[in-house]
Design a protein around this motif. Structure first.
Motif, PDB file in Angstrom:
ATOM      1  N   UNK A   6       0.829  -1.216   0.000  1.00  0.00           N
ATOM      2  CA  UNK A   6       0.000   0.000   0.000  1.00  0.00           C
ATOM      3  C   UNK A   6       0.857   1.258   0.000  1.00  0.00           C
ATOM      4  N   UNK A   7       0.380   2.289  -0.659  1.00  0.00           N
ATOM      5  CA  UNK A   7       1.088   3.564  -0.687  1.00  0.00           C
ATOM      6  C   UNK A   7       0.651   4.395   0.515  1.00  0.00           C
ATOM      7  N   UNK A   8       1.537   4.516   1.497  1.00  0.00           N
ATOM      8  CA  UNK A   8       1.274   5.310   2.693  1.00  0.00           C
ATOM      9  C   UNK A   8       2.452   6.263   2.919  1.00  0.00           C
TER      10      UNK A   8
ATOM     11  N   UNK B   5      -4.275   5.300   1.494  1.00  0.00           N
ATOM     12  CA  UNK B   5      -5.219   4.277   1.085  1.00  0.00           C
ATOM     13  C   UNK B   5      -5.708   4.476  -0.335  1.00  0.00           C
ATOM     14  N   UNK B   6      -6.060   3.367  -0.978  1.00  0.00           N
ATOM     15  CA  UNK B   6      -6.603   3.430  -2.329  1.00  0.00           C
ATOM     16  C   UNK B   6      -5.563   3.308  -3.428  1.00  0.00           C
ATOM     17  N   UNK B   7      -4.273   3.344  -3.059  1.00  0.00           N
ATOM     18  CA  UNK B   7      -3.204   3.222  -4.044  1.00  0.00           C
ATOM     19  C   UNK B   7      -2.235   2.122  -3.622  1.00  0.00           C
ATOM     20  N   UNK B   8      -1.666   1.445  -4.607  1.00  0.00           N
ATOM     21  CA  UNK B   8      -0.611   0.470  -4.354  1.00  0.00           C
ATOM     22  C   UNK B   8       0.670   0.982  -5.012  1.00  0.00           C
ATOM     23  N   UNK B   9       1.804   0.480  -4.549  1.00  0.00           N
ATOM     24  CA  UNK B   9       3.075   0.981  -5.065  1.00  0.00           C
ATOM     25  C   UNK B   9       4.084  -0.143  -5.238  1.00  0.00           C
ATOM     26  N   UNK B  10       5.109   0.170  -6.043  1.00  0.00           N
ATOM     27  CA  UNK B  10       6.276  -0.688  -6.219  1.00  0.00           C
ATOM     28  C   UNK B  10       7.504   0.199  -6.093  1.00  0.00           C
ATOM     29  N   UNK B  11       8.484  -0.234  -5.310  1.00  0.00           N
ATOM     30  CA  UNK B  11       9.753   0.489  -5.171  1.00  0.00           C
ATOM     31  C   UNK B  11      10.890  -0.424  -5.609  1.00  0.00           C
ATOM     32  N   UNK B  12      11.796   0.127  -6.390  1.00  0.00           N
ATOM     33  CA  UNK B  12      12.932  -0.633  -6.879  1.00  0.00           C
ATOM     34  C   UNK B  12      14.179   0.226  -6.709  1.00  0.00           C
ATOM     35  N   UNK B  13      15.125  -0.233  -5.897  1.00  0.00           N
ATOM     36  CA  UNK B  13      16.297   0.578  -5.557  1.00  0.00           C
ATOM     37  C   UNK B  13      17.574  -0.209  -5.787  1.00  0.00           C
ATOM     38  N   UNK B  14      18.581   0.469  -6.340  1.00  0.00           N
ATOM     39  CA  UNK B  14      19.910  -0.112  -6.523  1.00  0.00           C
ATOM     40  C   UNK B  14      20.939   0.869  -5.991  1.00  0.00           C
TER      41      UNK B  14
END
Length: 245
Positions: free
Chosen positions: A50-52, A69-78
């Motif tokens: 969830x995006x908080x 609330x109401x949004x989902x997320x993806x994080x990708x870090x290098x």
């Protein structure tokens, strides 16, 4: 019995088919090798949920309207760490600027997706030009490579960070994913840590490119390669200092 014999017989009997197969297989084989090699020298983490505000507490440019609330997320870090002695004698803010000029310039000149963005990006084709990127200071509001608009910039002698808003159109399409590209460096225990991070979010029920395995794999290759080239560029500046250039 050679189970591949029917395939190899057909390919050798049809040279054009063989050439087509090789033209597809060769780039895939190279990218697979590159991904494997880069994974050995790059630290990487991926998360989703969830995006908080807590989930993106370190990225202040994410708008409050999409949190809670109401949004989902993806994080990708290098990220990479290198000895401080291998970095040029410059402050963090200056080094981030130089790092971004190099990596954004490489992206704009060498990556296939950059050629597509030239046509559709709201920032305009000139934002891909070498001279334009070479003159960027990455101040708030500045646009690079068509879609990367600086939303936040901070820096000091020991750190620097730039958050880019990914603006894919003049007007946001309902249900379209949004995101941030975050690039930064900081001094940590006698080393410099450099990182590149992509964060994407969309309303629940929507889809994001980074959720697709193939897209995520290609993103990793590009992000890791650019990270390595950016760090290598800064190391080169340090070597030039030592030669008095």
């Amino acid at each position: 019995m050679d189970i591949l014999k029917p395939l190899t017989t057909r390919l050798t009997a049809h040279p054009k088919l063989l050439i087509s197969a090789l033209s597809i297989a060769a780039p895939i084989a190279y990218l697979s090798y590159l991904h494997h090699t880069l994974s050995k020298t790059t630290t990487h983490v991926r998360s989703s949920g969830p995006l908080t505000r807590e989930a993106v507490a370190d990225i202040s440019s994410v708008p409050a309207s999409v949190l809670g609330g109401g949004y989902k997320m993806v994080r990708d870090k290098a990220w990479k760490r290198v000895p401080k002695t291998e970095m040029p004698d410059k402050g963090g803010e200056e080094m981030v600027k130089l790092y971004l000029r190099e990596t954004m310039g490489l992206f704009a000149r060498r990556f296939p997706q950059a050629y597509l963005l030239r046509v559709v990006a709201p920032g305009g084709a000139r934002t891909f030009d070498k001279e334009y990127i070479g003159g960027c200071v990455f101040g708030v509001g500045e646009v690079v490579a068509g879609v990367y608009k600086v939303a936040r910039r901070e820096g000091s002698e020991k750190s620097g960070v730039v958050e880019f808003e990914m603006v894919m159109g003049k007007e946001k399409r309902e249900g379209a994913p949004e995101g941030r590209l975050v690039v930064g460096g900081r001094e940590v225990e006698g080393e410099w840590e450099w990182w590149s991070e992509t964060v994407m979010w969309v309303e629940e029920g929507g889809a994001m490119p980074l959720e697709k395995r193939g897209v995520r794999w290609l993103h990793e290759v590009a992000a890791w390669w650019l990270l390595g080239r950016g760090v290598g560029y800064l190391k080169g500046l340090k070597r030039a200092e030592g030669k008095g250039e």
